[in-house]
Each structure stands twice: as structure tokens, then as C-alpha cells.
Design a protein around this motif. Structure first.
Motif, PDB file in Angstrom:
ATOM      1  N   ALA A   1       0.840  -1.206   0.000  1.00 57.59           N
ATOM      2  CA  ALA A   1       0.000   0.000   0.000  1.00 57.59           C
ATOM      3  C   ALA A   1       0.872   1.251   0.000  1.00 57.59           C
ATOM      4  O   ALA A   1       0.590   2.220  -0.710  1.00 57.59           O
ATOM      5  N   GLY A   2       1.942   1.228   0.799  1.00 65.15           N
ATOM      6  CA  GLY A   2       2.863   2.362   0.844  1.00 65.15           C
ATOM      7  C   GLY A   2       3.518   2.609  -0.501  1.00 65.15           C
ATOM      8  O   GLY A   2       3.659   3.755  -0.947  1.00 65.15           O
ATOM      9  N   ALA A   3       3.895   1.525  -1.167  1.00 62.17           N
ATOM     10  CA  ALA A   3       4.523   1.669  -2.486  1.00 62.17           C
ATOM     11  C   ALA A   3       3.525   2.256  -3.486  1.00 62.17           C
ATOM     12  O   ALA A   3       3.885   3.065  -4.348  1.00 62.17           O
ATOM     13  N   CYS A   4       2.258   1.869  -3.366  1.00 57.06           N
ATOM     14  CA  CYS A   4       1.221   2.398  -4.259  1.00 57.06           C
ATOM     15  C   CYS A   4       1.060   3.914  -4.045  1.00 57.06           C
ATOM     16  O   CYS A   4       0.981   4.677  -5.013  1.00 57.06           O
ATOM     17  N   VAL A   5       1.061   4.353  -2.777  1.00 59.55           N
ATOM     18  CA  VAL A   5       0.979   5.790  -2.486  1.00 59.55           C
ATOM     19  C   VAL A   5       2.153   6.529  -3.132  1.00 59.55           C
ATOM     20  O   VAL A   5       1.984   7.544  -3.809  1.00 59.55           O
ATOM     21  N   ALA A   6       3.357   5.985  -2.936  1.00 55.33           N
ATOM     22  CA  ALA A   6       4.549   6.638  -3.481  1.00 55.33           C
ATOM     23  C   ALA A   6       4.452   6.741  -5.003  1.00 55.33           C
ATOM     24  O   ALA A   6       4.815   7.763  -5.593  1.00 55.33           O
TER      25      ALA A   6
END
Lengths: 477, 477
Positions: free
Chosen positions: A243-248
Motif C-alpha cells: 500500500a505504501g509503495a502504491c501511495v509513493a
């Protein structure tokens, strides 16, 4: 937490001080009966309480100036207070201080739709600023969770943000000018309603200065035309990292949703149990909202969902109508309430570089395990403003202390990866002892020299922001 | 314009001062031969010239600190200089000052696409910041007309804008942090690459402070993903008032073009004669440009042209392809060159509330007639930043003086309607004597107290911003 030692000389002079305040203010604007001042003994950091010397409730800039001048001459500390919704103890009284509450100063002074600004008294609540202009199709962008109650003056003191600030910026990006009363009662105007206000840009220094430099009594705010529409999409992922990678990736692609909200499994579970919003059972959820015309919304969401698909979402659900959109937001908006029902919790407010999100979430999990506590994460992911909620049991001896110790470790972690102790709640009393984590003594000294210029006697909002030992030395001169 | 009296004691100590600078800087970094320092005798306000005492050309923050420390100890004033493109004389030397040129400090220190920032040395040119990131699809937004030559350090000193800043903001909105060397040689970091930099927001005070507070040696800048495309529309109107009303309606509707450029008849004529862009023969022209995907562009331009049609345009021409778009911009971009070919001119830089545009343009016309001079208007209309060009003949005795007098009247008019003496060029030496129009003595005193904190000996960028009589008294202590 250490309690500052009150100035006994001030306590003994209370009748004289109250009499002087009564002489310059209307009858109903000075309160000194402890039964009545009790309402002002704490703010939203309600674990800490202290009855103030007295409370004044002015209605105009002139009355604020008159009250401050008396306190300046008497050497009495003053705690400015908006609506008392600070989670950091930003308007926590000391026993020898006069609380200056601006809640009665809630008028609209001017609206100018051609030049897109509104001028209000600083006690006006955040949401009622939008209320004053929405009939004409405008709104005020920053939207702290407490927007129904919190005052613009407090928003300015803390540089408040909110879920929709990723696109529109936080308070400092929507503030055009202020009327500021200095501790000695002089009134200054900083900034103004147009672009390129003349002179040195002191507005930035005032915004976020936590009532240390002066009392803001009036504010000129940018207003924006309401977008045609908005639509959220709910995304579930198999891990916080994904999820964090998707935000980035969304940020890096230059897409500018109005909001990217992040919830981890402990938070999803609590919200679902409470609000029954129909959230998928997964490790991490994102709610991404975009605004604009239907065509703009379609185009932005197409780009955003294409990025999400590259991260193998376990759920991907675009709102199909207004009711569906409300349901998607329902869980997130009730997150704090949901947590409060099943646990006591402490809400942190650190910021981190967006790119460190996955690493920080993993490390928070490890720290929580070390301390034997659970942490639920719900936060504004688009701009890296985290709100880890540490769950604890206030009735279990030692639990609150462990909770505070874990909170300190998490905030140290934020600083370590290049972030900051506070995003939008402020330092207040809550984080004053952690300032040494972020700053060397020379840095703190530089900040205190700025306060020296505005408030040479160190009477404004005592015992906040700076470690007690340091600020007490300053006040003694 | 008054020339500041040099400090004779400094002039007489020149050999010793130069020797001390040579002792701490590389051989090629100190220039004191008048034949070589001549290149630094003026900036783009070339009507005024003065040979400096010496010039230093450091390559690193440490070298800047070393040079400043020597000057601090010797009591020698320092004039920081970016690329010398200031139209306000912002880097004009005094005879007793050392010019500190940062043009050699043009390196890229760090790029971070995930977190969307670049860190550069402050001597790097504006356009080459974009040059460093465009292969990855990013750009740096503020685009002053001089962007091919001007340095980021100068952009920060003047808070520079540009045609495309209506949407993206000016320098202060795209600056995340600076490394600042104070006059005594101490190095401080202000702000940082992430949201919510900790501590008091001193970045706003530094940005636009015209080299009065310190020398910026490194800057962290926000970079943005390049939009998919852009398209301008050209609109002709029957009067300045109608064109001004159209601008106000676009802004009020909440549309956010990247640029709204305004040209009046004298400007249109000169540009057309010079560049032959095929502009219609009319009283006022607007160039409105929008950015985004093809669908977004279509939608925005549909809304904008609908507003324009309500104002009975005499021409309305949307670019059909890249070549057409270039032609629409050609006249505007050559406006200053075109003016320079047929006239001497003085370029003003006031700001006004957008809603007063028609009224201000009418009054400028009346003032020009009173003074027997012609004024051509070309400016960033969307944010109310005017650039009236006063045309005159430098060879005609008295013409320059009349021109300066008219310029002063026009800037007073800007202040009168609620605007400001300068939008993006700065005060420099050009407008220092007009500061009394905008400020009361107490306001100037407050600004000078901020300088006292950063530069207590008043050695940084002498004879700028504040009226000479006032700043000379300050320096004498």
C-alpha cells in the motif's frame, strides 16, 4: 509530565489583577470563579488539567489588546485559546496564567468573491467559514477532523491540516493575512488579501508558532470555488509495504488527489466492527479521492486505478453514487471514535518522507511488539503525515507510561528518517520534552531568539513548545 | 538617484582585505583588478554603475562562509550576486563592498523523484534546474523571463515569479529549504525536503529578503511532473476594461489556467511590428494557457472561451497545433525586445488586486497623458502582477527624470488600490525611496529589527531596500 511551578507572587495578587482586567473589559468578559473557570482547565489532551488564574473572553481586537496590556504590565502569563480542541495541550493553562478565549470573536468581517478571500474574527469555527461562503459556491479548504468545533485562530497557531490538504495545502497555504496583537498590546497587520503582500514575509513565522508570538484576532483566508464533484476509490492491499509503495507511485506520477488516506489492519478491524462500512478484510486500505468535473474525475481515477492494479490490490472499489461514496468514507471518518470505544488511545502526529512509508510502518510494528502494545495506523498518506494510535488501558497501572514511552520512540523514528515530531497537532506540552530529539541546543536558542523579539518577557502561552527547564530560565531573564 | 558615500577607511585598507580573502580562498576566486571587476559594476538596471572593492567567486558553502567571515571581521559590506539579472538593482555594488558572485556554484547535489525534490547549489540557472530533471519527465515551475540566465539564488532573494506562476505559485511556493550562510560565516539549514519542516517557518522570511539576511548557497526545490500537454488561446477585446473584466471572471469562476497574459494596444502594436505574430488589431489581448491531458485541456478551454464570449471578444483563437501555439506566444515573449527596439523603456513591477485591473489601467492612461509619455502594458494579469513599460528617449534631456517621476506615480497608485510596490523584481535600489509610500516609519523599523537579528552590523547587500538615510544610520549603529 512535569508541572510548571506557578509564580506565587502572581497568585497572591489575583484580586488586583482581576480588578484591573474588569476595569478595561465588559462585565461578562472576565471570569475568576473557580466553578466557572473549570471549563478551561484543559483542552483535548484531557489527561492533563490545571485551573487558570482567570479567564477573559473578549469580543474585539481592541478588547484583546486591552487585556494583554494589563497582563503585560502586571507580568502575568497569558494562554490564548481557540476552541480548546488541541490534542497536544496547546492551550493548557498554568495556575498563574490568564486564559484568553476568543470563542466569542466569531464574526465575518468581509467577503470578496472577485478576489476570493474572506476576513473573519479568529474565534470563528473552521466549518462555519465555509458556511459563510457556500451559498455563493465557495469553500475554505483546510479541514481538520475537528472542523465543526475548532477555531481558525487555533488552526493558525498549529498550522492545521486535514484529510483534503494534499491538494489544497494546509493552513499556511490558505492564509493571506492576520491581525496580530503582541503581548504588550500593540496591534500589527501582517500580510493582506492580495498576492505579493509587501515587506518581509512574517506570516509564515506566525503560522504554526503555537501562540508564542502574539494573539491572532482576525484572519484573511483564501476561499476556493467548490469543485463540481468528488469521488473516492477504496483499495485493499496484502501488506502495508505494498500500500505504501502504491501511495509513493501515485505521488511520483504527479497525480494530485484531494486525499490519500491510509488504514492498517488493526484500524480496519476496529472501524469495521464499529461502523460496518463493508471494508474488505485485508492488511492495508487506501481511500483515494479526486475532485473535478465528471470527465476530470474519470480521467484521474483511470490513472490512479491503473497504478493500483500494478500493486495487485485485493480490493478495488470505485464509488458509483453519493451513498456509496459516503459509505467508503464512513469507516475512515469514524476511525477515532471506533478506537475510543474499544480502547484508550494516544494519537501521535509525526511526519515522514513519503518514500519511507513502508519502512516506517514495519519499524512501528516492531517497536509496538517490543513494548507489548498495539498500534493502529490511520493517516494522511499523501503528504506523509502519520497518526499512529497507540492502544492502551488507562486503568492498568503503568500502561499509560509505557504508551508514552512507545510514542516517544515512534516520534524519534520519524525524526530519524528525515521527518518531524509534529505535522499538524503542534508541540504543545505533549512533545516539548522531545524537542531535543529534533534540535541541537543552538537550534532551540535560535527559535527562542525569535520569541524574544515578539514576547521579550516570555509571558505568552507558557510551558509550551520548549523544554520546561529552558523556557523557565528564559522567563526569569 | 543618490549614491551612497563609501567608507574611506575600507577603501584605504583594500590591499589588506584582499590579502585576507586570498588567504582563505583558492587563487582564482578573488578578483581585485579594476579591469576584471568591471563586469560586476552593475546588474540589469544598467543605468546605474559602481565599481566594487573586489569580487569573490567561491565554489562551495565552506568558501562562502570563509569569505563572509573575513568581511565580517573587517567590517566590509558584501553584495551577494546571482547572475546579475536584477531589474531593480538588487545586486548593484557600492564602492566599499565585496561582490560575492555565486555563478560557479551551479552543481546538482541530489535528485529524489520519489519525494519530488532537487537540491542544487544556488548559482545554478533557473532553466538548468528543469534541464537536470526533464529526462525523467519533471520540471521546476517558476519561470522568470530571464530563466535562461538568472540564478536560483537570485530567484530566492527576489521571490521571482513568471508567466506560468498563476497555477504553480512563485518561488516561495516551490522552495522547500535553503542552506544559508549568515554574515558572520555561520551556516544554518532552514526548511527541508519534506512536508511540515520542523520549527518556526523562517523560510518565508528568507525568501524575498533581497540578500539582506544571509547568502543562500544551496536550495531544495520542489519538482513537478511535466503535464501531458498545454494549449493557449488568444482573445482580443474592444477595451482594457472589458479584457480586465474577463480576467476577473475567469479567476472568480475558479478556473486555474497556467498563465493569463495581458497586452494593451501600444504593446500589441510594438510586438506585431517586431515579431509579426499575426495578432488582431484591437485594444487589449489576453493569452490564456491551460495544461493537462487532451480531455482536461478541452474542458478547461471550453469553460474559459464561454466566459470570454460573454465579453464580446473581437478575436478568439485557440491554438490548433504546436506551431500555432508557438506563434501565439511569439509576440508576448518578444514584447520586451520589441519595445527595446523602438524605444528606451523603464519596466515597472507593481501588484494590484485583480478586481481593480480596469480602474488601474484607465488611471495609468490618464497619468501617462499628464506626463506626456506613453505607457505600454504587458503583464501577468491572473495574479495582478503588472509590468507597465514607460517609453522614453534617453537622449532627450529630462526625459528619464520624467519617466522616473511617472513610474513613482504609477507605483503609488498600485499601493493606493491595495497593492504593492513590487511583485517579483524586488525593491533593490530602484524603489528604496518609495518604501515610505507603502510603510509608516514604525513598519520599516519592524523590518529593520529583523535584519538586526540576522546581520547586526548591517553589512549585507548595502544601500538596498531601505531608504539610504535610514539604512546609513542603522549601519553606523
Amino acid at each position: 509530565m512535569d508541572v510548571p511551578v506557578p509564580d506565587a507572587a502572581i497568585l497572591s495578587r489575583k484580586p488586583a489583577i482581576v480588578a484591573r482586567l474588569r476595569a478595561v473589559l465588559p462585565r461578562d468578559a472576565v471570569i475568576d470563579d473557580p466553578a466557572e473557570t473549570r471549563a478551561y482547565e484543559c483542552d483535548a489532551l484531557s489527561a492533563y488539567r490545571m485551573q487558570p488564574l482567570a479567564v477573559v473572553l473578549p469580543r474585539t481586537t481592541a478588547e484583546v489588546a486591552a487585556a494583554l496590556r494589563v497582563c503585560w504590565e502586571e507580568g502575568v502569563p497569558v494562554v490564548p485559546r481557540g476552541a480548546g480542541t488541541s490534542l497536544a495541550g496547546g492551550s493548557m493553562p498554568t495556575a498563574d496564567a490568564v486564559v484568553l478565549g476568543i470563542a466569542r470573536m466569531n464574526g465575518v468581517l468581509e467577503t470578496d468573491y472577485d478576489n476570493r478571500f474572506i476576513r473573519v474574527q479568529a474565534g470563528r469555527t473552521n466549518l462555519s467559514v465555509t458556511g459563510a461562503v457556500e451559498a455563493e459556491g465557495f469553500f475554505y479548504a483546510p479541514d481538520p477532523s475537528s472542523q465543526l468545533a475548532c477555531a481558525i485562530g487555533g488552526n493558525i497557531a498549529m498550522n492545521s491540516g486535514g484529510a483534503h490538504c494534499l491538494k489544497y495545502g494546509v493552513t499556511t497555504n490558505n492564509l493571506l493575512g492576520v491581525t496580530l496583537v503582541k503581548m504588550d498590546g500593540t496591534v500589527v497587520e501582517i500580510g493582506g488579501p492580495w498576492m505579493d503582500a509587501p515587506g518581509l514575509d512574517l506570516l509564515g513565522v506566525v503560522c504554526g508558532s503555537e501562540g508564542q508570538l502574539g494573539v491572532v484576532t482576525e484572519a484573511t483566508l483564501r476561499i476556493l470555488p467548490k469543485p463540481e464533484g468528488a469521488r473516492p476509490v477504496l483499495m485493499g492491499f496484502s501488506s502495508n509495504e505494498v500500500a505504501g509503495a502504491c501511495v509513493a507511485d501515485i505521488i511520483k506520477a504527479g497525480l494530485l488527489p484531494v486525499a490519500i488516506e491510509f488504514m492498517d489492519r488493526p484500524c480496519i478491524r476496529a472501524c469495521e466492527a464499529f461502523a460496518k462500512a463493508g471494508y474488505p478484510d485485508c492488511e492495508a486500505l487506501l481511500i483515494v479521492e479526486v475532485e473535478g468535473s465528471p470527465a476530470e474525475i474519470d480521467e484521474q481515477l483511470a490513472a490512479i486505478t491503473a497504478i493500483a492494479r500494478r500493486h495487485d490490490p485485493v480490493a478495488l472499489e470505485q464509488a458509483t453514487d453519493e451513498a456509496h461514496a459516503k459509505r467508503i468514507w464512513l469507516g475512515r471518518k469514524s476511525a477515532f471514535g471506533a478506537m475510543g470505544q474499544i480502547n484508550d488511545y494516544m494519537c501521535l502526529d509525526g511526519t515522514i518522507p513519503v518514500s519511507t512509508l513502508p519502512q516506517v510502518l514495519r519499524r512501528i510494528g516492531e517497536l509496538a511488539a517490543d513494548f507489548g502494545l498495539e498500534v493502529a495506523n490511520v493517516f494522511h498518506a499523501g503528504d506523509g503525515n502519520m497518526h499512529p494510535l497507540i492502544l492502551y488501558n488507562a486503568n492498568k497501572p503503568g500502561d499509560q507510561e509505557r504508551c508514552e514511552a512507545l510514542g516517544a520512540e515512534i516520534l524519534k523514528l520519524c525524526v530519524e528518517v528525515g521527518g518531524c515530531l509534529t505535522g499538524e497537532h503542534g508541540v504543545g506540552i505533549e512533545k516539548r520534552d522531545l524537542m531535543g530529539v529534533q534540535y541541537r541546543p543552538a537550534d532551540l536558542e535560535a527559535q527562542m531568539r525569535v520569541k524574544d523579539v515578539f514576547d521579550p518577557k516570555w509571558l505568552l502561552n507558557p510551558a509550551k513548545v520548549f523544554p520546561l527547564a529552558v523556557s523557565a530560565g528564559r522567563r526569569a531573564g
